[in-house]
Design an enzyme around this catalytic site. Structure first.
Site, PDB file in Angstrom:
ATOM      1  N   ARG A  21     -15.357  52.264  60.011  1.00  0.00           N
ATOM      2  CA  ARG A  21     -15.764  52.433  61.393  1.00  0.00           C
ATOM      3  C   ARG A  21     -16.306  53.837  61.604  1.00  0.00           C
ATOM      4  O   ARG A  21     -16.072  54.727  60.796  1.00  0.00           O
ATOM      5  CB  ARG A  21     -14.611  52.113  62.346  1.00  0.00           C
ATOM      6  CG  ARG A  21     -13.408  53.030  62.230  1.00  0.00           C
ATOM      7  CD  ARG A  21     -12.192  52.416  62.890  1.00  0.00           C
ATOM      8  NE  ARG A  21     -12.288  52.347  64.332  1.00  0.00           N
ATOM      9  CZ  ARG A  21     -12.237  51.216  65.045  1.00  0.00           C
ATOM     10  NH1 ARG A  21     -12.127  50.053  64.451  1.00  0.00           N
ATOM     11  NH2 ARG A  21     -12.294  51.238  66.345  1.00  0.00           N
ATOM     12  N   LYS A  61     -11.059  52.162  72.756  1.00  0.00           N
ATOM     13  CA  LYS A  61     -11.220  51.751  74.153  1.00  0.00           C
ATOM     14  C   LYS A  61      -9.984  52.070  74.974  1.00  0.00           C
ATOM     15  O   LYS A  61     -10.084  52.400  76.151  1.00  0.00           O
ATOM     16  CB  LYS A  61     -11.505  50.243  74.215  1.00  0.00           C
ATOM     17  CG  LYS A  61     -12.956  49.913  73.979  1.00  0.00           C
ATOM     18  CD  LYS A  61     -13.239  48.450  74.234  1.00  0.00           C
ATOM     19  CE  LYS A  61     -12.886  47.633  73.023  1.00  0.00           C
ATOM     20  NZ  LYS A  61     -13.377  46.261  73.074  1.00  0.00           N
ATOM     21  N   GLU A 108     -14.455  42.406  72.283  1.00  0.00           N
ATOM     22  CA  GLU A 108     -13.469  41.925  73.239  1.00  0.00           C
ATOM     23  C   GLU A 108     -13.840  42.521  74.593  1.00  0.00           C
ATOM     24  O   GLU A 108     -14.031  43.739  74.695  1.00  0.00           O
ATOM     25  CB  GLU A 108     -12.062  42.398  72.823  1.00  0.00           C
ATOM     26  CG  GLU A 108     -11.021  41.855  73.771  1.00  0.00           C
ATOM     27  CD  GLU A 108      -9.584  42.259  73.418  1.00  0.00           C
ATOM     28  OE1 GLU A 108      -9.379  42.908  72.375  1.00  0.00           O
ATOM     29  OE2 GLU A 108      -8.698  41.920  74.223  1.00  0.00           O
TER      30      GLU A 108
HETATM   31  P1  ATP Z   1     -11.564  49.957  69.847  1.00  0.00           P
HETATM   32  O1  ATP Z   1     -10.826  50.235  68.583  1.00  0.00           O
HETATM   33  O2  ATP Z   1     -12.497  51.029  70.269  1.00  0.00           O
HETATM   34  O3  ATP Z   1     -10.708  49.495  70.959  1.00  0.00           O
HETATM   35  P2  ATP Z   1     -12.165  47.340  69.067  1.00  0.00           P
HETATM   36  O4  ATP Z   1     -12.329  47.174  67.621  1.00  0.00           O
HETATM   37  O5  ATP Z   1     -10.905  46.879  69.658  1.00  0.00           O
HETATM   38  O6  ATP Z   1     -12.543  48.808  69.472  1.00  0.00           O
HETATM   39  P3  ATP Z   1     -13.871  45.213  69.729  1.00  0.00           P
HETATM   40  O7  ATP Z   1     -14.426  44.861  71.043  1.00  0.00           O
HETATM   41  O8  ATP Z   1     -12.891  44.330  69.111  1.00  0.00           O
HETATM   42  O9  ATP Z   1     -13.322  46.654  69.873  1.00  0.00           O
HETATM   43  O10 ATP Z   1     -15.048  45.523  68.731  1.00  0.00           O
HETATM   44  C1  ATP Z   1     -16.151  44.683  68.523  1.00  0.00           C
HETATM   45  C2  ATP Z   1     -16.729  44.953  67.176  1.00  0.00           C
HETATM   46  O11 ATP Z   1     -17.123  46.321  67.072  1.00  0.00           O
HETATM   47  C3  ATP Z   1     -15.720  44.720  66.078  1.00  0.00           C
HETATM   48  O12 ATP Z   1     -16.346  43.966  65.062  1.00  0.00           O
HETATM   49  C4  ATP Z   1     -15.349  46.088  65.599  1.00  0.00           C
HETATM   50  O13 ATP Z   1     -15.054  46.082  64.242  1.00  0.00           O
HETATM   51  C5  ATP Z   1     -16.595  46.899  65.895  1.00  0.00           C
HETATM   52  N1  ATP Z   1     -16.234  48.293  66.129  1.00  0.00           N
HETATM   53  C6  ATP Z   1     -15.359  48.764  67.032  1.00  0.00           C
HETATM   54  N2  ATP Z   1     -15.218  50.098  66.924  1.00  0.00           N
HETATM   55  C7  ATP Z   1     -16.058  50.486  65.939  1.00  0.00           C
HETATM   56  C8  ATP Z   1     -16.394  51.741  65.342  1.00  0.00           C
HETATM   57  N3  ATP Z   1     -15.818  52.874  65.760  1.00  0.00           N
HETATM   58  N4  ATP Z   1     -17.291  51.759  64.346  1.00  0.00           N
HETATM   59  C9  ATP Z   1     -17.881  50.616  63.932  1.00  0.00           C
HETATM   60  N5  ATP Z   1     -17.618  49.418  64.437  1.00  0.00           N
HETATM   61  C10 ATP Z   1     -16.719  49.325  65.432  1.00  0.00           C
HETATM   62 MG    MG Z   2     -10.734  44.711  68.407  1.00  0.00          MG
END
Ligand code: ATP
Ligand code: MG
Length: 571
Positions: free
Chosen positions: A271, A281, A45
């Protein structure tokens, strides 16, 4: 492409799969599922910069595609216009490329599917699987029930198809203010899985979108958008983190109900969490917005851009992701594992150089005033291909302040009054006297004598000289600022105490700027793609942002383990 960016190689190990996801995919290919194809996607995102957790997901999705002759799509999951920005879209593309991965022509945006998503919503309404609900957000929450109690049906659940179609098209036309209506799936308010209790599919947002402008004032929810986007792109394996496990029944319900031509398989993995940092984020944004760090790319941030500026290489991040592997259970990886990954990489690739961070001047009283000489030093102790360089030597040099002690303990093998040490690749010197500031008594310089027969640092008569110091010629030194970093947080898990703000655990000493550092001349030509081992001090790189002509700023990437010991034995 910078020379450091060697492309990732597909990893295949004796036909054995490295992890459960690769095992599933190998099995699927064997059975010719999806025609044997593998199409994955990385779906960020654009509401922040990528962090090291995303690197894990990128390495997995792109890695699996590479290993299976497949492709990996980069898809921006841009369904929330309020938090998203073009700048984030650009930084994400830069970071994925820098990590060494290539989406080719497969760059997509969920917003490109808004028309199709809308058509699918109409289809759901027509088959009686979606309805417009006019409860307030609070009421929807209240009706939803809890983990232990079932929810109850919305009073709007039995609206007719015609009424739903009419209301939904008027939502789209902008007739209603935000929060007055939503479109919901019609599934089961008593389901044990809260995600199946008539989840919201569309909400009204009178906001401009960074790509679709003012075309839409209703926006699809992530849980609705994601499965359909996967299906539109013929994704075969939709790899996501564990928190989506409870969303999988809805993922499958939606695609089954819509009978999409393709039905990707969602597989979850744990994760990445790291000690001494926060990863979400939202929290990183707070650090940026409230000025606790200088920006998303502050070298202390575990964002990809921060790590890049800090001196991490793409190779080190990829090998870190390989080392930690994939699991089905959440855990917290030691920060030391990440630090080791970059150390191991730089140990093999970074040329050595000498720098003095806290200078103490030495005058070699028996070295002729006008004399200068060029000493030849290997750029790497084990890799002759990295060549040699010349380092100038003269009567006045700098050593580190803490390499001298006036009253040393027994095991101190560095410089002290009357003691002899080796200057790396130069000469043996002995300390004769200490020169002090008359008023303060502070040491201003040391007077030493050198043994002219020890050129290159060897002992002319076999006498034992234990300590070897790095040094820089004072006449030729270049000035620089060097920034030393420590972990951003003082505790292993800054998020452990839900009551306490994670900000309270920030390490006030995470940045130590040293402004009077003396570097060997050859570093004048450094650019921000080079990394160096400053002997005995760690690995360093030029700061891409703050260095300018006439102003050199170096960042310490990571400290050394103890590679000095070996060099001492060698010389
Ligand atoms: P955050 O929780 O840090 O805000 P998010 O999941 O909202 O991260 P996205 O931009 O939606 O961020 O993430 C893009 C991809 O990266 C998703 O498929 C998510 O599952 C993966 N991802 C995000 N954080 C992690 C992590 N800590 N370890 C592994 N994969 C991750
Ligand atoms: Mg997300």
């Amino acid at each position: 492409m910078h020379k450091e960016e060697t492309l990732p190689q597909p990893l295949v190990r004796d036909g054995q799969s490295r992890d459960f996801i690769r095992a599933i995919i190998a099995e699927d290919r064997k059975k010719n599922k999806h025609g044997g194809r593998v199409i994955t996607r990385f779906p960020p995102e654009p509401n922040g910069f990528l962090h090291i957790g995303h690197a894990k997901s990128i390495c997995l999705n792109f890695g699996v595609a590479l290993e299976n002759d497949g492709v990996c799509h980069l898809r921006f999951d841009d369904t929330n216009p309020c938090k998203e920005e073009i700048a984030y879209v650009e930084s994400i593309q830069r970071d994925v490329k820098w990590l060494g991965f290539d989406w080719g022509s497969n760059l997509f945006f969920a917003s490109d599917y808004f028309d199709q998503l809308y058509e699918y919503a109409i289809k759901l309404i027509k088959i009686g699987k979606a309805y417009v609900c006019s409860l307030t957000a609070d009421e929807i929450r209240e009706y939803r029930g809890t983990l232990t109690e079932p929810g109850k049906n919305s009073p709007y659940r039995e609206r007719s198809v015609e009424e739903n179609l009419d209301l939904f098209s008027r939502m789209r036309a902008g007739e209603f203010p935000e929060g007055t209506h939503v479109l919901r799936a019609k599934i089961d308010m008593s389901s044990g899985n809260i995600n199946m209790r008539d989840p919201v599919l569309y909400r009204i947002l009178h906001s401009s979108h960074h790509r679709t402008g003012d075309k839409w004032c209703i926006y699809p929810m992530y849980d609705y958008t994601h499965p359909i986007s996967d299906a539109i792109e013929n994704i075969t394996h939709s790899l996501c983190t564990l928190e989506f496990e409870d969303h999988r029944p809805f993922y499958d319900w939606l695609l089954d109900t819509l009978q999409t031509p393709s039905h990707p398989q969602q597989i979850e993995f744990a994760r990445l969490n790291l000690t001494y940092t926060v990863m979400s984020k939202r929290k990183l944004l707070k650090l940026v917005n409230e000025g606790y760090v200088s920006g998303w790319d502050d070298p202390r941030m575990l964002t990809i851009s921060g790590l890049r500026r800090r001196g991490y290489t793409p190779n080190s991040l990829r090998s870190f992701c390989e080392t930690i592997g994939l699991a089905k259970r959440e855990s917290r990886v030691e920060m030391g594992v990440l630090e080791n990954a970059v150390r191991d990489d730089l140990n093999d690739t970074a040329p050595r150089a000498m720098a003095v961070l806290r200078p103490l001047k030495i005058v070699i009283t028996n070295y002729p005033q006008e004399q200068e000489e060029e000493l030849v030093i290997d750029n790497h102790p084990k890799i002759p291909e990295m060549g040699q360089r010349t380092v100038p030597f003269c009567r006045e040099i700098y050593i580190e302040q803490d390499d001298f002690m006036e009253n040393p303990p027994k095991k101190f093998f560095r410089l002290a009054p009357g003691r002899e040490v080796r200057l790396r690749a130069a000469y043996l010197i002995t300390c004769d006297s200490i020169i002090r500031d008359e008023k303060t008594g502070k040491i201003v310089e040391l007077h030493c004598t050198y043994d002219p027969a020890s050129r290159g640092g060897s002992s002319p008569d076999g006498r034992k000289v234990k300590g070897t110091l790095h040094w820089v010629s004072s006449r030729h030194a270049i000035n620089a600022e060097v920034r030393l970093y420590d972990r951003l947080f003082m505790v292993e898990n800054p998020e452990a105490d839900k009551e306490k703000n994670f900000i309270a655990h920030l390490n006030p000493e995470s940045l130590l700027p040293l402004t009077n550092c003396k570097l060997e001349q050859s570093l004048l030509n450094a650019d921000d793609t080079n990394r160096f081992q400053f002997e005995r001090l760690g690995y360093f790189c030029l700061d891409s942002l703050e260095s300018a002509p006439g102003r050199l700023v170096f960042n310490r990437t990571v400290t050394l383990r103890d590679s000095w010991e070996k060099i001492e034995k060698k010389s």
